[in-house]
Design a protein around this motif. Structure first.
Motif, PDB file in Angstrom:
ATOM      1  N   ALA A  64      -2.866   3.917  -1.179  1.00  7.77           N
ATOM      2  CA  ALA A  64      -3.716   3.683  -0.017  1.00  7.77           C
ATOM      3  C   ALA A  64      -3.995   4.964   0.755  1.00  7.77           C
ATOM      4  CB  ALA A  64      -3.064   2.648   0.901  1.00  7.77           C
ATOM      5  N   HIS A  65      -3.015   5.839   0.817  1.00  7.16           N
ATOM      6  CA  HIS A  65      -3.171   7.037   1.646  1.00  7.16           C
ATOM      7  C   HIS A  65      -2.578   8.244   0.943  1.00  7.16           C
ATOM      8  CE1 HIS A  65      -4.084   4.139   4.786  1.00  7.16           C
ATOM      9  NE2 HIS A  65      -2.964   3.516   4.478  1.00  7.16           N
ATOM     10  N   PRO A  85       0.844  -1.197   0.000  1.00  2.00           N
ATOM     11  CA  PRO A  85       0.000   0.000   0.000  1.00  2.00           C
ATOM     12  C   PRO A  85       0.883   1.251   0.000  1.00  2.00           C
ATOM     13  CG  PRO A  85       0.085  -0.973   2.190  1.00  2.00           C
ATOM     14  CD  PRO A  85       0.889  -1.866   1.295  1.00  2.00           C
ATOM     15  N   TRP A  86       0.628   2.127  -0.960  1.00  2.12           N
ATOM     16  CA  TRP A  86       1.510   3.287  -1.125  1.00  2.12           C
ATOM     17  C   TRP A  86       0.891   4.560  -0.561  1.00  2.12           C
ATOM     18  CZ3 TRP A  86       6.503   3.452  -2.668  1.00  2.12           C
ATOM     19  CH2 TRP A  86       7.038   2.278  -3.243  1.00  2.12           C
ATOM     20  N   ILE A  87       1.773   5.451  -0.158  1.00  5.60           N
ATOM     21  CA  ILE A  87       1.354   6.754   0.346  1.00  5.60           C
ATOM     22  C   ILE A  87       1.941   7.819  -0.579  1.00  5.60           C
ATOM     23  CG2 ILE A  87       1.425   8.356   2.290  1.00  5.60           C
ATOM     24  CD1 ILE A  87       2.114   5.777   3.990  1.00  5.60           C
ATOM     25  N   THR A  88       1.107   8.703  -1.010  1.00  8.24           N
ATOM     26  CA  THR A  88       1.615   9.784  -1.869  1.00  8.24           C
ATOM     27  C   THR A  88       0.747  11.021  -1.680  1.00  8.24           C
ATOM     28  OG1 THR A  88       2.130  10.424  -4.135  1.00  8.24           O
ATOM     29  CG2 THR A  88       0.211   9.022  -3.814  1.00  8.24           C
ATOM     30  N   GLU A  89       0.986  12.005  -2.501  1.00  9.43           N
ATOM     31  CA  GLU A  89       0.194  13.224  -2.394  1.00  9.43           C
ATOM     32  C   GLU A  89      -1.037  13.103  -3.278  1.00  9.43           C
ATOM     33  OE1 GLU A  89       1.002  18.051  -2.504  1.00  9.43           O
ATOM     34  OE2 GLU A  89       2.649  16.663  -2.893  1.00  9.43           O
ATOM     35  N   ALA A  90      -1.962  14.020  -3.120  1.00 10.58           N
ATOM     36  CA  ALA A  90      -3.205  13.972  -3.879  1.00 10.58           C
ATOM     37  C   ALA A  90      -2.937  14.135  -5.376  1.00 10.58           C
ATOM     38  CB  ALA A  90      -4.159  15.068  -3.399  1.00 10.58           C
ATOM     39  N   ALA A  91      -3.783  13.509  -6.186  1.00  8.79           N
ATOM     40  CA  ALA A  91      -3.653  13.630  -7.627  1.00  8.79           C
ATOM     41  C   ALA A  91      -3.711  15.088  -8.030  1.00  8.79           C
ATOM     42  CB  ALA A  91      -4.762  12.845  -8.324  1.00  8.79           C
ATOM     43  N   GLY A  92      -2.915  15.417  -8.994  1.00 11.38           N
ATOM     44  CA  GLY A  92      -2.897  16.793  -9.459  1.00 11.38           C
ATOM     45  C   GLY A  92      -1.696  17.564  -8.954  1.00 11.38           C
ATOM     46  N   SER A  93      -1.096  17.071  -7.894  1.00 16.14           N
ATOM     47  CA  SER A  93       0.059  17.773  -7.351  1.00 16.14           C
ATOM     48  C   SER A  93       1.308  17.428  -8.151  1.00 16.14           C
ATOM     49  CB  SER A  93       0.264  17.367  -5.895  1.00 16.14           C
ATOM     50  OG  SER A  93       0.653  16.010  -5.830  1.00 16.14           O
ATOM     51  N   THR A  94       2.310  18.252  -7.993  1.00 15.77           N
ATOM     52  CA  THR A  94       3.571  18.024  -8.690  1.00 15.77           C
ATOM     53  C   THR A  94       4.153  16.663  -8.300  1.00 15.77           C
ATOM     54  OG1 THR A  94       3.999  20.383  -8.497  1.00 15.77           O
ATOM     55  CG2 THR A  94       5.855  18.984  -9.111  1.00 15.77           C
ATOM     56  N   TYR A  95       4.155  16.413  -7.018  1.00 17.79           N
ATOM     57  CA  TYR A  95       4.761  15.193  -6.511  1.00 17.79           C
ATOM     58  C   TYR A  95       4.029  13.952  -7.001  1.00 17.79           C
ATOM     59  CZ  TYR A  95       6.171  11.574  -3.225  1.00 17.79           C
ATOM     60  OH  TYR A  95       6.599  10.415  -2.673  1.00 17.79           O
ATOM     61  N   GLY A 112       3.102   2.169  10.047  1.00 16.32           N
ATOM     62  CA  GLY A 112       2.835   0.907   9.372  1.00 16.32           C
ATOM     63  C   GLY A 112       1.691   0.957   8.399  1.00 16.32           C
ATOM     64  N   LEU A 113       1.290   2.166   7.985  1.00 20.69           N
ATOM     65  CA  LEU A 113       0.157   2.278   7.067  1.00 20.69           C
ATOM     66  C   LEU A 113       0.531   1.899   5.641  1.00 20.69           C
ATOM     67  CD1 LEU A 113      -1.426   5.649   8.295  1.00 20.69           C
ATOM     68  CD2 LEU A 113      -2.172   3.312   8.785  1.00 20.69           C
ATOM     69  N   GLY A 114       1.819   1.974   5.345  1.00 16.15           N
ATOM     70  CA  GLY A 114       2.241   1.651   3.985  1.00 16.15           C
ATOM     71  C   GLY A 114       3.665   2.079   3.748  1.00 16.15           C
ATOM     72  N   VAL A 115       4.026   2.188   2.472  1.00 15.13           N
ATOM     73  CA  VAL A 115       5.376   2.608   2.115  1.00 15.13           C
ATOM     74  C   VAL A 115       5.287   3.840   1.220  1.00 15.13           C
ATOM     75  CG1 VAL A 115       6.236   0.249   2.283  1.00 15.13           C
ATOM     76  CG2 VAL A 115       5.468   1.142   0.067  1.00 15.13           C
ATOM     77  N   GLY A 116       6.398   4.512   1.069  1.00 14.24           N
ATOM     78  CA  GLY A 116       6.364   5.729   0.264  1.00 14.24           C
ATOM     79  C   GLY A 116       7.688   6.016  -0.406  1.00 14.24           C
ATOM     80  N   LEU A 117       7.668   7.036  -1.247  1.00 14.11           N
ATOM     81  CA  LEU A 117       8.893   7.510  -1.901  1.00 14.11           C
ATOM     82  C   LEU A 117       9.309   8.817  -1.246  1.00 14.11           C
ATOM     83  CD1 LEU A 117       8.110   6.916  -5.698  1.00 14.11           C
ATOM     84  CD2 LEU A 117       9.490   5.509  -4.152  1.00 14.11           C
ATOM     85  N   LEU A 118      10.603   8.939  -0.979  1.00 12.52           N
ATOM     86  CA  LEU A 118      11.104  10.160  -0.330  1.00 12.52           C
ATOM     87  C   LEU A 118      12.360  10.633  -1.059  1.00 12.52           C
ATOM     88  CD1 LEU A 118      10.542  11.919   2.264  1.00 12.52           C
ATOM     89  CD2 LEU A 118      12.425  10.641   3.306  1.00 12.52           C
ATOM     90  N   PRO A 119      12.376  11.901  -1.474  1.00 12.77           N
ATOM     91  CA  PRO A 119      13.573  12.421  -2.146  1.00 12.77           C
ATOM     92  C   PRO A 119      14.777  12.340  -1.214  1.00 12.77           C
ATOM     93  CG  PRO A 119      11.731  13.943  -2.367  1.00 12.77           C
ATOM     94  CD  PRO A 119      11.317  12.910  -1.386  1.00 12.77           C
TER      95      PRO A 119
END
Lengths: 310, 310
Positions: free
Chosen positions: B224-225, B196-206, B240-247
């Motif tokens: 997921a979040h 389950p991935w964590i990212t920013e809302a659709a439409g954002s640069t990230y 523990g909600l998920g994993v993500g990408l971090l610069p």
DNA sequence: ATCAATCATGCACCTATTGTGCACGGTTAT
DNA sequence: ATAACCGTGCACAATAGGTGCATGATTGAT
């Protein structure tokens, strides 16, 4: 649209003193001084240096002025293109011109514009050629009709202006009615080589033209008198003081006992009448229409002439 | 040097409403309205039309704005050249930037400039990339350090800007410390495809960056979040909600039970950090010096990395 | 050498351009 | 129907930018 202060700097670059710049732009000397000081502050550049009792441009200043030519042209281009693309009308139009010839072309132009574009306010300024160019730079006028030296190429390719030839106005000879050659139709300058000549003071536009006419045929005229106005010159000739050159477009009242003769031979001196605009602005619909009207007037003048000397 | 009203028109062309233009330029809506009205009067062109409850550019307006790009660039060019030619100093310098990465580059830049040019007043504005470009157009800032989509070429060749790449900031994976892969040094995105991935809302640069990273390797992540701040995302992962990408440049405090892993495999996602200036201004000595300082900072960051992923 | 002329600039004052804040009318979405 | 949004007009205020005069500095003429 280009900052007024930069325009002022450009005018200063042409005339060299604050006072002259003020006179030309219509501001007071204080205002010009303040504008240039403000310009330096905004740009963070030193553009002027004290030089004796005056000021002169620094290297940076000259650089900026030189480079601004293309900037101005670019803007004029853009404006003209936008006007054309949008079929828009501009509200003010400044015309400049000098001499009877220019007046004969400018008057019908102004009249025509007033009828085709009623809500356009046309302003005509009488000024000599050099000043006309200054006024163009200062953006006081948008189009100038001037007489140019036919040989002079110094202004020809100035990056600031674009010029279009309207017509060549030939020079005639005027001599007293009781002169031996007065009954002739045409003369050559060689035939009048020994006559006392009347012209304008050295340094004037007309004087250069006068000299050029004679050097073209290898004759050195004896300059006996000087006059500024055509009327004065004609009066001098009428009084028998000498002979002179008179442009075809300058009217010669029949009353004064003076006759006008065409010049023949290989040197046919003429003054060239051109329209000048700021570079880039030539595509503007208003300029285009004006040039068209001017050309029509010019052609009408040419049509009225004997076919051998157009 | 280009009339403020034209600058305002250009800003309006970008954001479409008077209100937004006012916010961006620092004027009130009334002032913007008046400026544009005045601009139309001076130029004698109709640039705006009523459109619903707002206004929009006419064809003439769009034409003018489009054409003004080269005009602005030309001026920036001239100014930069004059500054260089005359070895002059400018008094104000506006910087824009966004995100920790930009801040890490902008802070040393501002500090360096303050020491080398004591009387230069440096102003830093934090703003997101899109706004940075707006601020460049509005001439509120002179240089922006922003993160660009590595794939996005829409702004790449905008005639209004010139961009120079400073560095590519690779994206790492962050996973909870108790995750099966937590002891690994590196992972591939494929290995995490079902997480389950964590990212920013659709439409954002990230978000765009996030999606691009996965499409590059043919994986469709399950989102997921959503989180806006890095801190929030890290907290989510830690919980523990998920994993993500971090610069890489985003700091990860060791306290939070999260580990950071390098990504290997053919898709090495990264965000690109670039410096943007108004086209034409890049030759300015101040810009040149700034770009040099930024490049040094960027190189120092690159040097601190394992040699395999620069 | 003195004096007048020329030129730029600073200052006091004034004008008018230009910005703000608020109210209003028109338009769209809820 | 109501509320939210957007642009514009107006009264008022700030200030940029103008003029006119006095001043200082420099050059050329008597």
């Amino acid at each position: 649209m280009i900052d007024q202060r930069l325009i002022t700097l450009r005018v200063f670059a042409r005339c060299g003193t604050i006072g002259a710049t003020a006179e030309l732009t219509g501001y007071s000397p204080s205002a010009v001084s303040a504008q240039l000081r403000e310009l330096q502050r905004v740009l963070g550049m030193q553009l002027l240096t004290k030089d004796g009792r005056g000021v002169r441009l620094t290297a940076t200043g000259r650089f900026l002025v030189a480079g601004s030519d293309t900037l101005i042209a670019e803007w004029e281009n853009l404006r003209a293109a936008a006007m054309e693309a949008g079929d828009q009308v501009q509200s003010h139009f400044g015309l400049g011109g000098f001499s009877t010839a220019a007046a004969q072309l400018l008057a019908p132009l102004a009249a025509a514009l007033r009828s085709t574009r009623p809500l356009l306010e046309v302003q005509v300024l009488e000024a000599n050629p050099a000043r006309c160019f200054d006024l163009l730079v200062a953006e006081r006028i948008d189009l100038a009709v001037i007489v140019a030296m036919q040989s002079d190429t110094s202004v020809e390719d100035d990056p600031r202006f674009e010029q279009t030839i309207l017509l060549d106005d030939p020079l005639d000879v005027i001599i007293p009615s009781d002169h031996p050659l007065a009954s002739r139709e045409t003369v050559t300058l060689e035939e009048l080589a020994s006559e006392p000549w009347i012209t304008e003071a050295a340094g004037s536009t007309y004087h250069s033209l006068f000299v050029a006419a004679f050097t073209a045929v290898g004759v050195t005229p004896r300059i006996a008198h000087e006059a500024v106005e055509w009327e004065t010159q004609i009066a001098f000739v009428g009084a028998g003081l000498g002979v002179g050159l008179l442009p075809r477009l300058a009217p010669l009242r029949s009353a004064e006992n003076v006759v006008r003769l065409r010049i023949t031979g290989k040197g046919k001196p003429a003054r060239r009448i051109v329209a000048a605009v700021r570079r880039g602005s030539i595509a503007s619909p208003l300029i285009q229409e004006s040039l068209g009207i001017l050309q029509v007037s010019a052609n009408r003048i040419l049509a009225a002439r004997p076919e051998d000397d157009l």
